[in-house]
Design an enzyme around this catalytic site. Structure first.
Site, PDB file in Angstrom:
ATOM      1  N   HIS A   1       0.810  -1.219   0.000  1.00  0.00           N
ATOM      2  CA  HIS A   1       0.000   0.000   0.000  1.00  0.00           C
ATOM      3  C   HIS A   1       0.847   1.275   0.000  1.00  0.00           C
ATOM      4  O   HIS A   1       0.328   2.368   0.235  1.00  0.00           O
ATOM      5  CB  HIS A   1      -0.917  -0.012   1.226  1.00  0.00           C
ATOM      6  CG  HIS A   1      -2.244   0.620   1.008  1.00  0.00           C
ATOM      7  ND1 HIS A   1      -2.585   1.822   1.573  1.00  0.00           N
ATOM      8  CD2 HIS A   1      -3.304   0.230   0.280  1.00  0.00           C
ATOM      9  CE1 HIS A   1      -3.822   2.146   1.217  1.00  0.00           C
ATOM     10  NE2 HIS A   1      -4.281   1.188   0.429  1.00  0.00           N
TER      11      HIS A   1
ATOM     12  N   LYS B   1       2.590   4.493  -1.375  1.00  0.00           N
ATOM     13  CA  LYS B   1       2.337   5.408  -2.502  1.00  0.00           C
ATOM     14  C   LYS B   1       3.487   6.417  -2.546  1.00  0.00           C
ATOM     15  O   LYS B   1       3.469   7.429  -1.841  1.00  0.00           O
ATOM     16  CB  LYS B   1       1.009   6.139  -2.331  1.00  0.00           C
ATOM     17  CG  LYS B   1      -0.135   5.290  -1.809  1.00  0.00           C
ATOM     18  CD  LYS B   1      -0.589   4.246  -2.793  1.00  0.00           C
ATOM     19  CE  LYS B   1      -1.641   3.343  -2.182  1.00  0.00           C
ATOM     20  NZ  LYS B   1      -2.835   4.014  -1.663  1.00  0.00           N
TER      21      LYS B   1
ATOM     22  N   ASP C   1      14.339  11.476  -9.922  1.00  0.00           N
ATOM     23  CA  ASP C   1      15.674  11.950  -9.560  1.00  0.00           C
ATOM     24  C   ASP C   1      15.717  12.245  -8.068  1.00  0.00           C
ATOM     25  O   ASP C   1      15.585  11.346  -7.263  1.00  0.00           O
ATOM     26  CB  ASP C   1      16.075  13.153 -10.415  1.00  0.00           C
ATOM     27  CG  ASP C   1      16.330  12.773 -11.872  1.00  0.00           C
ATOM     28  OD1 ASP C   1      16.586  11.570 -12.124  1.00  0.00           O
ATOM     29  OD2 ASP C   1      16.243  13.644 -12.743  1.00  0.00           O
TER      30      ASP C   1
END
Length: 523
Positions: free
Chosen positions: A218, A220, A225
């Site tokens: 889960h 995110k 860079d």
């Protein structure tokens, strides 16, 4: 009340903890797994079955002023955290809050196109629509440019998704990424995390969609860079258009970007690797998550992931100590902000976020105000006990039924919004029974034609200083289900508190002190 009660009877008739335990024990026995903890939940609504009436836990405020500063420049309330997790100093001017799904989407596309060294994308899944295809096209454009421009180092693209969610259906996240993997095999990596709890007979019998409730990846994180977006949003069209979430861009923060890149790489190392022919394999020497021994996998995976946390923590302690002695007269606007990344992967025995969250809620005293927000009202019983027993004031924002992502869904899923409202009502009834209505306020977010997914977390306000943390969230109440991390910063809810059904004032988010502390935790 009728809808929640009907839902509860339906859930009990289909899946119960006892049945889940039987499946787990059978599969462990068949595969000779030594770890027989069992008890995996196999239904999305199962966490909501518990009564929302935990006994309040009365806590006292720790000694010391909330505004007191130590020699290291860190508020005394958070100095203990730097002893257990990495503490990154970054300039506050490098942190930007993105306010809309479209801004989040357009920023990702632009950053992917201009990335020169690395693109790291960690999400529950990648959707299959036109907007998602445009995102994949941006990756292709960047990879082509990298090959054609000899002056740029080879661009590496790493994508981490959940195995079960990313494999759902004939057209899925895997099929979306296969063309890139086939064309840029030396520059592309796609990792699919598979929970060790979904194994044996349980894995064979639980159908798609339902198998995702056993546990998912889960995290995110969207990294380009040395810049990084930390969010609760998945890579799907609704999250790019009308599903309000929270998105924080850390611009040119190399140390933080390196950490999250290493973290995603570590989780990827213990995940299944997607191959150009759509098969999956494990890296050489790695224990298989559902074919191998569960305990062996958990130990190896925990060691690999915690190695990243420990290495970063030691490095930052040395770096911060050196900077404290060299920059005692640091001017305003320089590295005035602290970032604390937290990780929670309870199936692997990693509970950093859970432990920190409980202490933060415990430390919030009578002169503190805590702002919590989540797309679903799903506080664990332990957290509910802390909220009910603490002295701090609480402002809790959650989605109204109409903006819950499951509103109007067919079958059992359609009962989910009513279930969350049922739990929220139970909790608020307990608030009323304890006479805490003046201290604890619940609010609903409502916006026509939109859904609400923001799990921004907790904002603690000590005196005139707003302390910001992302503390809790995810669709599963118990924190052991997901592997997740997120972030929250000043102004996060600025555009969220706009509904006539939300009575909190936006001035609650005002920061009157230049020192800010940002906590990364559960999304």
């Amino acid at each position: 009340m009728a809808a929640p009660m009907s839902w509860r009877r339906l859930v009990h008739s289909m899946y119960t903890p006892a049945i889940a335990g039987v499946f787990t024990r059978i599969s462990d026995r068949l595969f000779r797994a030594r770890d027989r903890r069992g008890g995996s939940s196999v239904f999305l609504l199962a966490p909501l079955l518990a009564e929302a009436d935990p006994a309040p836990r009365h806590v006292s405020r720790p000694t010391g002023s909330a505004g007191a500063q130590g020699t290291d420049g860190l508020c005394s309330h958070f100095r203990w955290m730097a002893e257990h997790v990495p503490a990154f100093r970054v300039p506050g001017t490098h942190i930007h809050v993105l306010t809309s799904p479209d801004q989040f989407y357009q920023t990702m596309k632009a950053r992917i196109k201009t990335a020169k060294r690395r693109v790291v994308m960690a999400s529950l899944y990648l959707g299959t629509g036109q907007l998602e295809q445009e995102l994949v096209d941006c990756m292709e454009e960047a990879l082509l440019r990298s090959q054609e421009n000899s002056h740029d180092p080879d661009l590496k693209v790493s994508v981490l998704l959940d195995y079960t969610r990313g494999s759902r259906g004939q057209i899925n996240s895997r099929t979306m990424l296969l063309p890139l993997l086939q064309r840029f095999a030396s520059q592309m990596r796609v990792s699919l995390y598979h929970t060790p709890d979904l194994r044996g007979l349980l894995r064979l019998l639980v159908p798609q969609r339902f198998n995702e409730t056993i546990g998912v990846q889960h995290i995110k994180v969207y990294l380009f860079d040395d810049s990084i977006i930390i969010s609760g949003a998945n890579l799907s069209d609704s999250y790019f258009t009308n599903r309000q979430d929270r998105y924080v861009l850390l611009e040119n923060c190399g140390e933080v970007a390196d950490f999250f890149s290493d973290l995603v790489e570590a989780v990827g190392d213990v995940s299944l690797q997607l191959q150009p022919d759509d098969s999956v394999t494990m890296l050489e020497g790695m224990v298989h998550p559902y074919k191998g021994n569960r305990q062996d996998f958990s130990v190896a995976a925990r060691q690999r992931i915690m190695e990243v946390m420990t290495t970063a923590q030691v490095r930052q302690q040395l770096l911060n100590s050196s900077e404290d002695s060299d920059n005692e007269g640091m001017s305003e606007g320089e590295e005035d902000t602290w970032v604390f990344p937290l990780v929670q992967m309870k199936p692997l025995g990693i509970q950093v976020d859970e432990q920190v969250t409980q202490r933060l809620l415990t430390d919030a005293g009578p002169d503190s105000t805590v702002f919590l927000t989540s797309g679903y009202f799903n506080l664990t019983r332990a957290y509910m006990g802390l909220v009910l027993g603490a002295g701090a004031s609480y402002r809790i924002l959650t989605a109204s039924p109409e903006v819950n992502g499951f509103f109007g869904a067919k079958g059992v899923a359609g009962a989910i919004p009513a279930a969350y409202i049922h739990i929220a009502r139970q909790f608020y009834n307990q608030v009323c029974r304890l006479g805490q209505q003046e201290r604890i306020h619940l609010h609903e977010y409502h916006r026509s034609q939109w859904t609400f997914h923001a799990k921004g977390g907790a904002w603690l306000q000590f005196f005139s200083v707003l302390i910001l943390e992302a503390l809790y969230g995810g669709r599963s109440s118990p924190p052991e289900r997901d592997s997740r991390t997120c972030f929250s910063v000043n102004g996060m809810l600025g555009d969220f508190w706009t509904s006539s059904r939300v009575y909190a004032h936006r001035s609650m988010l005002h920061v009157s002190d230049s020192k800010r502390y940002f906590i990364s935790g559960s999304p």
